[in-house]
Design an enzyme around this catalytic site. Structure first.
Site, mmCIF file in Angstrom:
data_model
loop_
_atom_site.group_PDB
_atom_site.id
_atom_site.type_symbol
_atom_site.label_atom_id
_atom_site.label_comp_id
_atom_site.label_asym_id
_atom_site.label_seq_id
_atom_site.Cartn_x
_atom_site.Cartn_y
_atom_site.Cartn_z
ATOM 1 C CE1 TYR A 46 -4.676 -1.955 4.684
ATOM 2 C CE2 TYR A 46 -3.540 0.292 4.131
ATOM 3 C CZ TYR A 46 -4.178 -0.808 3.943
ATOM 4 O OH TYR A 46 -4.215 -1.216 2.494
ATOM 5 C CB SER B 118 -0.883 -0.101 1.346
ATOM 6 O OG SER B 118 -1.479 1.305 1.343
#
Length: 261
Positions: free
Chosen positions: A160, A147
């Protein structure tokens, strides 16, 4: 149009985790178009059934397995079953993941651990399950879906970002540890992608939509199609000398400071 043979995935078996829909489905569909046989999992039986139906509607013969990728024993059984049902896994795409948007000071440690378990520990578990066979058969491809949060932080995504940063380093370590066995492990870092989940945020005039467009040199959101080429490249022999790299498919966000207000 001539297609370079180095991009062909004919005869390969690709396991894409969490690929019943969305980004995982798009990448698996691209691998299938390049010739790979697709197997995928979902923790939810209903979602798995819908995924199988979606692949069939797309003309793809994909085989699905109900499996919790955080369960080491279940993953090992799934990988063994794939070997019996189809063939050993040549390509692994660690796509399954979750996010919890909670301010860090309000997040419970159990919630933090849940995100780490799915987004970081699970890719370790699944990679661990397929690597021995890859070594035995002379090589393989592992693609971890990282990501932009592998590089950046944002409000409410502490778990995250920590998981994806760890996944970036796991990617590099797998490349380091198994590169001599002809295993290439790379990552894809999607930017902000058009999905049904992001549709409300993409409404004209929405502050978040304006924010993303102002931060993206391409001046648009990405599409799932934007991830197909990178997935095929990293799954194919065209990337045999690419190892430990994260390919950010973000329209240039990471290279850009943003427009002046």
């Amino acid at each position: 149009m001539m297609f370079p043979s180095s991009f062909s995935l004919e005869g390969k078996v690709a396991l894409v985790t969490g690929a019943s829909y969305g980004i995982g489905f798009a990448m698996a569909s691209a691998l299938a178009e390049a010739g790979a046989r697709i197997v995928f999992n979902d923790i939810n039986p209903d979602a798995l059934k819908k995924g199988v139906e979606a692949y069939a509607q797309a003309g793809i013969d994909a085989k699905g397995y109900v499996c919790d990728v955080t369960d080491e024993h279940a993953v090992q059984k799934m990988v063994e079953q794939i070997g019996e049902d189809v063939a050993p896994v040549d390509i692994l795409v660690n796509n399954a993941g979750i996010i919890k948007r909670i301010p860090m000071h309000e997040m419970k440690a159990s919630e933090f651990r849940e995100v780490i378990d799915v987004d970081l520990t699970a890719p370790f578990i699944v990679a661990k399950a397929v690597i021995p066979s890859m070594v035995e058969r002379g090589g393989g491809k592992i693609i971890n879906i990282c990501s932009m949060m592998s590089e950046l932080g944002r409000e409410t995504v502490s778990a995250y970002a920590a998981a994806k940063g760890g996944l970036k380093m796991l990617t590099r370590n797998i490349a380091s540890e198994y590169g001599a066995d002809n295993i290439q492990c790379n990552g894809i870092g999607p930017g902000y992608i058009e999905t049904p989940q992001t549709a409300p945020l993409r409404e004209p005039g929405h502050p978040f939509n304006s924010f993303i467009l102002a931060k993206t040199p391409a001046n648009r959101w990405g599409t799932t199609d934007d991830l197909k080429g990178p997935a095929v490249f990293l799954a194919s022999s065209a990337s045999d000398f690419v190892n430990g790299h994260v390919l950010y498919v973000d329209g240039g966000i990471l290279a850009y400071i943003g427009k002046q207000p």
